[in-house]
Write an enzyme that holds these catalytic residues in place. Structure first.
Site, short mmCIF file in Angstrom:
data_model
loop_
_atom_site.label_atom_id
_atom_site.label_comp_id
_atom_site.label_asym_id
_atom_site.label_seq_id
_atom_site.Cartn_x
_atom_site.Cartn_y
_atom_site.Cartn_z
N GLY A 31 0.77 -1.24 0.00
CA GLY A 31 0.00 0.00 0.00
C GLY A 31 0.80 1.28 0.00
N THR A 53 1.69 3.24 -2.41
CA THR A 53 1.19 4.29 -3.29
C THR A 53 -0.03 4.97 -2.69
OG1 THR A 53 2.06 3.12 -5.22
CG2 THR A 53 0.36 4.78 -5.62
N ILE A 54 -0.93 4.21 -2.07
CA ILE A 54 -2.09 4.81 -1.41
C ILE A 54 -1.63 5.65 -0.22
CG2 ILE A 54 -4.30 4.38 -0.27
CD1 ILE A 54 -4.12 3.71 -3.30
N LYS A 109 8.21 9.79 -7.54
CA LYS A 109 8.69 8.41 -7.52
C LYS A 109 9.89 8.36 -8.45
CE LYS A 109 7.76 3.61 -7.49
NZ LYS A 109 6.95 2.65 -6.73
N SER A 165 9.55 0.75 -11.90
CA SER A 165 9.67 -0.46 -12.72
C SER A 165 8.26 -1.00 -12.97
CB SER A 165 10.56 -1.50 -12.05
OG SER A 165 10.07 -1.84 -10.77
N GLU A 182 8.33 8.31 -3.06
CA GLU A 182 7.92 6.90 -2.91
C GLU A 182 9.02 5.98 -3.43
OE1 GLU A 182 4.51 3.68 -4.31
OE2 GLU A 182 4.25 5.79 -4.80
N GLY A 217 9.46 -1.00 -3.75
CA GLY A 217 9.62 -2.15 -2.85
C GLY A 217 10.07 -1.72 -1.47
#
Length: 213
Positions: free
Chosen positions: A14, A16-17, A32, A36, A104, A107
């Site tokens: 989560g 990105t949220i 970001k 990838s 962001e 991983g």
């Protein structure tokens, strides 16, 4: 602290949220640097579609890689070398004067960006404070505390945890054992849209601003 790095205890937890909610709550810019798996869409476009404050700028990625793999492998497949010094230089250029920059990661902290440089190394070079995105699943306590221990060992400042999904008492144990505060939690949603992100951002705003003061 005007530079915030969003990392996760793993992939698909989560980030990105969380990034969209934190960006909205702080009226920050979003970036970001390494994406990838771009053929499945980008996190920048997702965040851009969820933030509605009229202030945020979603900056273009430094590297966009097609393969849904760790950045060092995806870059290798495209004969690209990721230059983390270039990423830091870009961050300095993009950093808003009076607002935070939310960055962001790809991983978790130990994901390689090159053959020799891990995401953790980039976080340290960026001088960012970290928000850890976590979800509850079998093994998540271990993954959460490993992430916390790595950050402690590296001397990287941690702002706190944002949990996602269904509540579990594991969260309380992670907060207690890590020593890092709980900023809040983002519940599971049938549809994640601007209204949902705006609502969650309002709930996160006060604790975020208190921890960043």
């Amino acid at each position: 602290m005007n530079r915030i790095f969003i990392t996760g205890i793993g992939t698909g937890v989560g980030k990105t949220i969380v990034s969209a909610c934190v960006t909205t709550a702080l009226e920050a810019d979003y970036w970001k640097p390494v994406q990838s798996g771009s053929e499945e869409g980008t996190d920048t476009s997702t965040v851009g579609s969820l933030v509605s404050n009229g202030v945020t700028v979603c900056h273009p990625e430094a590297y966009v890689l097609k393969e849904p793999a760790s950045p060092h492998l995806a870059a290798r497949l495209e004969n690209i070398t990721i230059d983390t010094d270039y990423i830091v230089t870009l961050a300095n250029q993009l950093q808003p004067v009076h607002r935070p920059l939310v960055i962001e990661g790809a991983g978790g902290l130990l994901v390689p960006l090159t053959d020799d440089i891990l995401t953790l190394d980039l976080v340290r070079d960026l001088g960012a404070g970290v928000i850890i995105a976590a979800q509850n699943y079998l093994g998540s306590i271990n993954h959460s505390l490993l992430t916390a221990r790595v950050l402690q060992h590296a001397g990287v400042p941690v702002i706190g945890w944002i949990f996602g999904g269904d509540y579990h008492t594991n969260e309380d144990d992670v907060v207690r054992l890590s020593g890092y505060p709980r900023i809040g939690r983002i519940p599971q949603a049938g549809e994640v849209n601007m209204a949902f992100v705006r609502q969650q951002a309002q709930l996160l705003s006060a604790p975020l601003k208190a921890l960043l003061a």
